[in-house]
Each structure stands twice: as C-alpha cells, then as structure tokens.
Design an enzyme around this catalytic site. Structure first.
Site, short mmCIF file in Angstrom:
data_model
loop_
_atom_site.label_atom_id
_atom_site.label_comp_id
_atom_site.label_asym_id
_atom_site.label_seq_id
_atom_site.Cartn_x
_atom_site.Cartn_y
_atom_site.Cartn_z
N ASP A 130 0.80 -1.21 0.00
CA ASP A 130 0.00 0.00 0.00
C ASP A 130 0.84 1.28 0.00
O ASP A 130 0.38 2.33 0.43
CB ASP A 130 -0.89 -0.08 1.27
N CYS A 184 -21.59 -9.33 -6.63
CA CYS A 184 -22.35 -8.24 -6.02
C CYS A 184 -23.84 -8.32 -6.41
O CYS A 184 -24.71 -7.89 -5.66
CB CYS A 184 -21.80 -6.88 -6.43
N CYS A 187 -27.37 -6.03 -5.49
CA CYS A 187 -27.24 -5.35 -4.18
C CYS A 187 -26.66 -3.94 -4.33
O CYS A 187 -25.70 -3.73 -5.07
CB CYS A 187 -26.34 -6.18 -3.27
N CYS A 190 -24.10 -0.73 -0.19
CA CYS A 190 -22.97 0.19 0.05
C CYS A 190 -23.27 1.58 -0.53
O CYS A 190 -22.99 2.60 0.09
CB CYS A 190 -21.68 -0.38 -0.53
N CYS A 237 -13.31 5.29 7.60
CA CYS A 237 -14.74 4.99 7.60
C CYS A 237 -14.94 3.55 7.13
O CYS A 237 -14.30 3.12 6.18
CB CYS A 237 -15.48 5.95 6.65
N CYS A 244 -22.06 -4.39 3.89
CA CYS A 244 -21.92 -5.39 2.82
C CYS A 244 -22.30 -6.79 3.33
O CYS A 244 -21.72 -7.28 4.29
CB CYS A 244 -20.48 -5.40 2.30
#
Length: 306
Positions: A130, A184, A187, A190, A237, A244
């Site tokens: 990262d 997914c 849905c 989110c 957050c 989910c």
C-alpha cells in the site's frame, strides 16, 4: 516441474507466515484498468491526493517496477477485530485498532523473500504494502482472491473485505490462478449507505467525497457542506464494508501483531475530545492513526462537534 514446486512453496510459506490467502497472476500491462484510471484522474476523483497522478505507467505495468518481472504474488491478511470501541467514542476504522499494518506485513514479506532466495536462488523481487504505485485490488482480483465490489473494495466470497492487501513482484515464472466472478449482483447497500454519496455509481468511488479522504488525506479544512454527514467517524470509515452482506462471513483475525490496542478501545467520547498531544503520541505510537497527526485528529474531532 520447477514452476509447480515454486508455486507450492510460496503458497505453503505464505500460510505459515500467517497470510489468509495467496494468489498468483502473470506480470503484464493492465489493459482494462488503464482507461479507467486515466478517466478517474481526469475527473479529479483523487481530490488533493496528487501522488495518485505520479508514475502512471508504473501503476499499470509492474515490469517497470521490477525489471524482468514475471509474476505477481498477491496476499491477503485479515484484520477483522474481535472487539469494538466504546459505544460513545468517535469512530476509527477497524484496520486502525492495532499496530500499523505496514510494519506487520513488511516483516512477513522480508521473511518470504529471504526464504525464496534460500530455496530458489538469486531471484529479483520487491514487496509492496500500500505504499507504491501498485494497483493491488486489480492484481488480487486477477490472482483469484476476490472481486472488486461496487464500493471498490476487494471482496472475498468466503471471508468478506476486511483485509490488508500486499504484493510480491518477482522475476520467477509460476503457475497462475484465474480471476474471480463478481458476486455483487443487484445489491446496492454500500451505495445507499454512504452518507457523502462518494460511490457515485456502481464500481466508481469519488475519492474526494469519501470520509476516509477527509479524515486522513485532506490536510486543509474539511468543506462545510460535509457538516453532519460523518456519522461520528474521526479516522477513516467502514460504512460501506459494515453494510456489505459478504462481511457477515468475516471472522476475527488470528494475527497477534494486529491485536487491538485496549487503550484505544476503552477511550470514551470525552477522552477523545480532551486528548493532548502527549497522550496522542503515547497511545498512537505504532498506530495508523498517527498518519493524521495530532493536529489532523483535533481538526476532525472539532468538525464532529459542528
């Protein structure tokens, strides 16, 4: 035969080192991602994160990061906690409950490279956590570790999305895993739950509208139009992950080095708002929260009061 042996060695060693999932993909140019990244940058969805504009070519082609690169080893490390913060406290992302993951994962990656050099020979490899121009979710998807969901997080069918992603790029030919189907479906939880409308459409997140961006990346004042929209998040957050359905499969991690800091979890609302720089430096010494710096955390806490 060597290809198969090396692949098995990597998968067994990563498991021994505590990684939850390991997948491997071929090091090549990310053709599908290139126009999407360019458009996202052109639309200024990275906000003030100017570093996202750097090394555009390297982001899309790992062979420019590691000369002679042939394989990307993608790794997932679960960080889902067994405990949560005091109910009254301003909220921080679950990944920040314990020690800074960069420190934890880099140690494991160093050991992995050492083992590979010992067992395979003089390989050229670089580990990434990262902190470099690597499109980790795209590679994890290509390595069969999950799909990139509508909230732009990598979702694993068995365990959800509370994972750190790391890569080891090596000049070693290995056996490659295939990518995973998107589950997914219809849905939109989110998208519906995001209080700042950062998920502008399925699979497209405007980073400049995300609570994580405002509380961590943005160094200037938080725009006044965001007042009352933070749902008490002070660092990062988790809303789009918390709602989910795939995260109903999340299980607490077993990594001792990521154990939640009990001092952080016990902090009550007033303790957060009265925090001094001295206490901040002590409690968050090895924590991802130190990235916001004391002044940034105080700014966020003040903003929550408005």
């Amino acid at each position: 035969m060597l290809k198969s042996q090396y692949t098995q060695l990597i998968k067994s060693e990563t498991k021994r080192l505590g990684f939850d999932y390991c997948g491997i993909s071929k090091a090549e140019f990310l053709e599908e991602e290139a126009p999407r990244l360019e458009k996202w940058l052109n639309q200024q969805m990275h906000g003030k994160m100017s570093y996202m504009e750097n090394y555009f070519d390297k982001r899309l082609d790992p062979r420019l990061l590691v000369p002679g690169a042939k394989s990307i080893i993608s790794l997932l490390l679960n960080y889902y906690p067994s405990e949560t913060q005091d109910k009254s406290a301003p909220k921080i992302s679950k990944y920040a409950y314990g020690k800074d993951y960069h420190i934890v994962i880099k140690e494991k990656m160093k050991e992995l490279i050492f083992i590979l050099r010992e067992k395979v020979g003089d390989i050229n490899g670089r580990a990434f956590v990262d902190s470099a121009p690597v499109m980790d979710k795209a590679w994890a998807n290509r390595s069969g570790l999950g799909w990139v969901g509508k909230n732009s997080n990598l979702i694993n069918k068995e365990s959800g999305s509370f994972f750190f992603i790391a890569e080891l790029i090596v000049d070693l030919e290995l056996e490659y895993d295939g990518s995973v189907k998107d589950y997914c479906g219809t849905c939109t939880r989110c998208i519906d739950a995001c209080p700042t409308d950062a998920i502008v459409e399925p699979y497209l997140v405007d980073g400049s509208k995300c609570i994580s961006y405002f509380t961590i990346e943005l160094k200037e004042n938080i725009p006044s139009e965001m007042k009352g929209k933070f749902d008490d998040w002070v660092f990062g957050c988790d809303i789009c992950q918390n709602v989910c359905p795939w995260n109903s499969f999340s299980k607490p991690h077993k990594e001792p080095m990521l154990t939640a800091n009990s001092d952080v979890l016990k902090m009550k609302k007033e303790e957060w708002h009265e925090i001094t720089e001295e206490i901040f430096n002590k409690i968050f010494k090895d924590s991802p929260v130190k990235r916001a710096k004391y002044a940034g955390l105080k700014r966020n806490l003040e903003f929550l009061k408005l």
